[in-house]
Design a protein around this motif. Structure first.
Motif, short mmCIF file in Angstrom:
data_model
loop_
_atom_site.label_atom_id
_atom_site.label_comp_id
_atom_site.label_asym_id
_atom_site.label_seq_id
_atom_site.Cartn_x
_atom_site.Cartn_y
_atom_site.Cartn_z
N UNK A 1 -23.20 1.17 3.80
CA UNK A 1 -21.78 0.82 3.90
C UNK A 1 -21.02 1.34 2.68
N UNK A 2 -21.50 2.45 2.11
CA UNK A 2 -21.03 2.87 0.80
C UNK A 2 -19.82 3.80 0.82
N UNK A 3 -19.48 4.37 1.97
CA UNK A 3 -18.45 5.41 1.95
C UNK A 3 -17.59 5.32 3.21
N UNK A 4 -16.33 5.01 3.05
CA UNK A 4 -15.45 4.87 4.20
C UNK A 4 -15.16 6.20 4.89
N UNK A 5 -15.48 7.31 4.23
CA UNK A 5 -15.28 8.62 4.85
C UNK A 5 -16.44 9.03 5.75
N UNK A 6 -17.62 8.52 5.49
CA UNK A 6 -18.80 8.97 6.23
C UNK A 6 -19.44 7.89 7.08
N UNK A 7 -19.09 6.64 6.86
CA UNK A 7 -19.68 5.54 7.62
C UNK A 7 -18.73 5.09 8.73
N UNK B 1 -12.82 -4.90 7.66
CA UNK B 1 -13.13 -5.50 6.38
C UNK B 1 -13.62 -6.93 6.51
N UNK B 2 -14.09 -7.45 5.38
CA UNK B 2 -14.64 -8.81 5.34
C UNK B 2 -13.52 -9.81 5.13
N UNK B 3 -13.11 -10.47 6.19
CA UNK B 3 -12.05 -11.48 6.12
C UNK B 3 -12.11 -12.32 7.38
N UNK B 4 -11.57 -13.51 7.31
CA UNK B 4 -11.45 -14.33 8.51
C UNK B 4 -12.76 -14.82 9.09
N UNK B 5 -13.80 -14.87 8.28
CA UNK B 5 -15.11 -15.35 8.76
C UNK B 5 -15.57 -14.55 9.98
N UNK B 6 -15.30 -13.25 9.96
CA UNK B 6 -15.49 -12.42 11.15
C UNK B 6 -16.69 -11.51 11.10
N UNK C 1 -28.29 2.66 9.98
CA UNK C 1 -27.10 1.98 10.50
C UNK C 1 -25.97 2.21 9.51
N UNK C 2 -24.77 2.51 10.00
CA UNK C 2 -23.62 2.60 9.11
C UNK C 2 -22.48 1.73 9.63
N UNK C 3 -21.80 1.12 8.68
CA UNK C 3 -20.58 0.35 8.93
C UNK C 3 -20.00 0.07 7.55
N UNK C 4 -18.70 0.21 7.37
CA UNK C 4 -18.14 0.15 6.02
C UNK C 4 -17.62 -1.23 5.63
N UNK C 5 -18.02 -2.28 6.33
CA UNK C 5 -17.60 -3.61 5.91
C UNK C 5 -18.26 -3.96 4.58
N UNK C 6 -17.53 -4.66 3.73
CA UNK C 6 -18.05 -5.02 2.42
C UNK C 6 -19.00 -6.20 2.52
N UNK C 7 -20.13 -6.09 1.83
CA UNK C 7 -21.02 -7.24 1.70
C UNK C 7 -20.65 -7.93 0.40
N UNK C 8 -19.97 -9.08 0.51
CA UNK C 8 -19.46 -9.78 -0.65
C UNK C 8 -20.46 -10.78 -1.20
N UNK D 1 -12.44 -27.60 11.52
CA UNK D 1 -12.81 -26.55 12.48
C UNK D 1 -12.16 -25.26 12.00
N UNK D 2 -12.84 -24.15 12.24
CA UNK D 2 -12.37 -22.89 11.67
C UNK D 2 -12.59 -21.76 12.67
N UNK D 3 -11.53 -20.99 12.95
CA UNK D 3 -11.68 -19.88 13.91
C UNK D 3 -12.55 -18.76 13.35
N UNK D 4 -13.29 -18.14 14.23
CA UNK D 4 -14.08 -16.97 13.87
C UNK D 4 -13.26 -15.72 14.15
N UNK D 5 -12.92 -14.97 13.11
CA UNK D 5 -12.10 -13.78 13.29
C UNK D 5 -10.62 -14.10 13.31
N UNK D 6 -9.83 -13.06 13.51
CA UNK D 6 -8.38 -13.23 13.52
C UNK D 6 -7.94 -13.82 14.85
#
Length: 332
Positions: free
Chosen positions: A72-78, A83-88, A38-45, A12-17
Motif C-alpha cells: 500500500x506504499x504508492x498511490x501511483x502504482x497500487x 482512505x482510512x476513515x469512517x470505520x470503513x 495484493x495492492x490497495x493504497x488505504x493507510x494502515x494506521x 451505535x456506529x455506522x460502518x462507512x460513509x
C-alpha cells in the motif's frame, strides 16, 4: 473522602460513509512462485488492516497467509482507495478483496484448464489447485500456473472492487436507516472520586462490542485497548481551548498545557469482550470497529462520577476544578 461509582454508556456506529459511494479497489497478481501480491493504497494506521486483508484473501482462495504480500506504499502504482476513515477499512477493502479473489479463481481455472488440455467447464478450483473434476489427480498448483504463465508473457492480474449501496430510505419522507451496516458497543466504568480534591481515578473498565465476525481478535482487542486510553484522556484530561474570538489558535499548544493520560492513569482492571454476530453485507460477516472504540468511555466515566458524588459534569474533560465547583454548588 473517596467515593466509588459505576457508570454505563452505549453507542451505535455506522460502518462507512452514510450516503454510500465510498468505493475501494484491490488488485491481485500471481507471481512466478505462485505467491500473490495484493495492492490497495488505504493507510494502515495501526488497525492491522494489511493483515486483515491478507486473512480475507487467504480465506477466499483457500490457501495460507504465507502466500500473500500486501503493498500500500504508492498511490501511483497500487489500486485505488478513498482512505482510512469512517470505520470503513475492513468492510470496504474486505469486500473488494473477496471480489478480486473470486475473479482470480476464474482466471486460474481458465489458465489451468489450458495446462490440463481440457475445457474450463471441466475443472474446479480448491485450496490453490486447479484440477479435472472427472479425475482430481490431474491437477496444477498455483506455483505451476505462475511458473508457466509469467515466463510465457501471460499476466495473471485481476482487480476487484466494492462500493457500498446507499442505505434504504423513503424518498418521499427522507426517513431511513443511518447506514446499511451498524456496529454496537457498551462500556461500564468504575471510578473513585476524592470529594476533597476532585481527582477521579478510573478503577475498572469493561467494554463489549458487536462488530459482526471478528476477523483478527488480537488486532481488534488492541484497537479497543487504545480506545480505552483515548476515552480516559477525553473524559478526564484533554482540553482543546481556543483563543476565540481573538484568534482560532488553541491555548493548549504543547504537552505542558494539553494533558494526556499516562500508564499511571490506566485502570487497575480492564476487560474486552466481543459479541459476535454475522452481518450479511460485510466480508465474511464483519462490521467496522474503528472510531467507535473511544466513544463510550467518556460518557460512562461521567455517569460513574455522578453515581459516586451526585454531580453531573456536562462538559468534558471532567477536571478536578469542575467537580469541586459542582460539589460546592450542590452544597449550597
Amino acid at each position: 473522602m473517596i467515593k466509588k461509582g459505576r457508570g454505563l454508556a452505549s453507542v451505535f456506529y455506522p460502518t462507512g460513509f452514510n450516503g454510500g459511494g465510498d468505493a475501494e479497489t484491490v488488485s491481485m497478481r500471481v507471481k512466478r512462485d505462485g505467491c500473490i501480491d495484493i495492492t490497495n493504497t488505504i493507510s494502515d494506521l495501526g488497525q492491522g488492516l494489511k493483515m486483515v486483508t491478507i486473512q480475507i484473501a487467504a480465506e477466499t482462495l483457500g490457501i495460507g497467509l504465507e502466500n500473500f504480500t500486501h503493498d500500500n506504499t504508492n498511490t501511483d502504482t497500487c489500486s485505488y482507495s478513498i482512505g482510512a476513515a469512517g470505520s470503513r477499512s475492513t468492510y470496504t477493502v474486505g469486500n473488494a478483496t473477496i471480489d478480486a479473489g473470486k475473479k482470480l479463481i476464474g482466471l486460474l481455472k481458465s489458465y489451468g484448464a489450458g495446462m490440463l488440455h481440457c475445457d474450463v467447464s471441466e475443472v474446479q478450483y480448491e485450496k490453490g489447485k486447479v484440477f479435472k473434476e472427472s479425475d482430481p489427480s490431474q491437477a496444477v498448483t498455483l506455483k505451476d500456473i505462475g511458473g508457466d504463465a509469467n515466463p510465457g508473457g501471460v499476466p495473471l492480474i485481476v482487480a476487484g472492487g466494492f462500493r457500498p449501496p446507499v442505505a434504504p430510505y423513503d424518498p418521499e419522507t427522507g426517513k431511513g436507516l443511518p447506514s446499511r451496516t451498524v456496529g454496537w458497543g457498551a462500556t461500564v466504568a468504575d471510578v473513585e472520586v476524592d470529594d476533597e480534591t476532585g481527582i477521579v481515578k478510573v478503577e475498572n473498565l469493561y467494554t463489549c462490542y458487536d462488530i459482526g465476525t471478528v476477523i483478527n481478535r488480537l488486532s481488534a482487542q488492541g484497537q479497543v485497548d487504545g480506545g480505552d486510553i483515548m476515552g480516559i484522556g477525553m473524559a478526564l484530561f484533554e482540553d482543546l481551548t481556543p483563543n476565540y474570538p481573538e484568534s482560532i489558535d488553541m491555548q493548549t499548544s504543547n504537552y505542558t498545557d494539553y494533558i494526556i493520560p499516562t500508564f499511571m492513569d490506566m485502570p487497575k482492571h480492564s476487560e474486552v469482550q466481543f459479541h459476535e454476530s454475522y452481518d450479511p453485507y460485510g466480508p465474511y460477516g464483519a462490521k467496522g470497529l474503528g472510531e467507535m472504540v473511544n466513544n463510550t468511555q467518556p460518557a460512562a466515566i461521567v455517569n460513574a462520577i455522578y453515581d459516586a458524588v451526585g454531580v453531573l459534569v456536562e462538559s468534558i474533560p471532567a477536571t478536578p476544578e469542575k467537580i469541586l465547583r459542582l460539589l460546592e454548588e450542590k452544597g449550597k
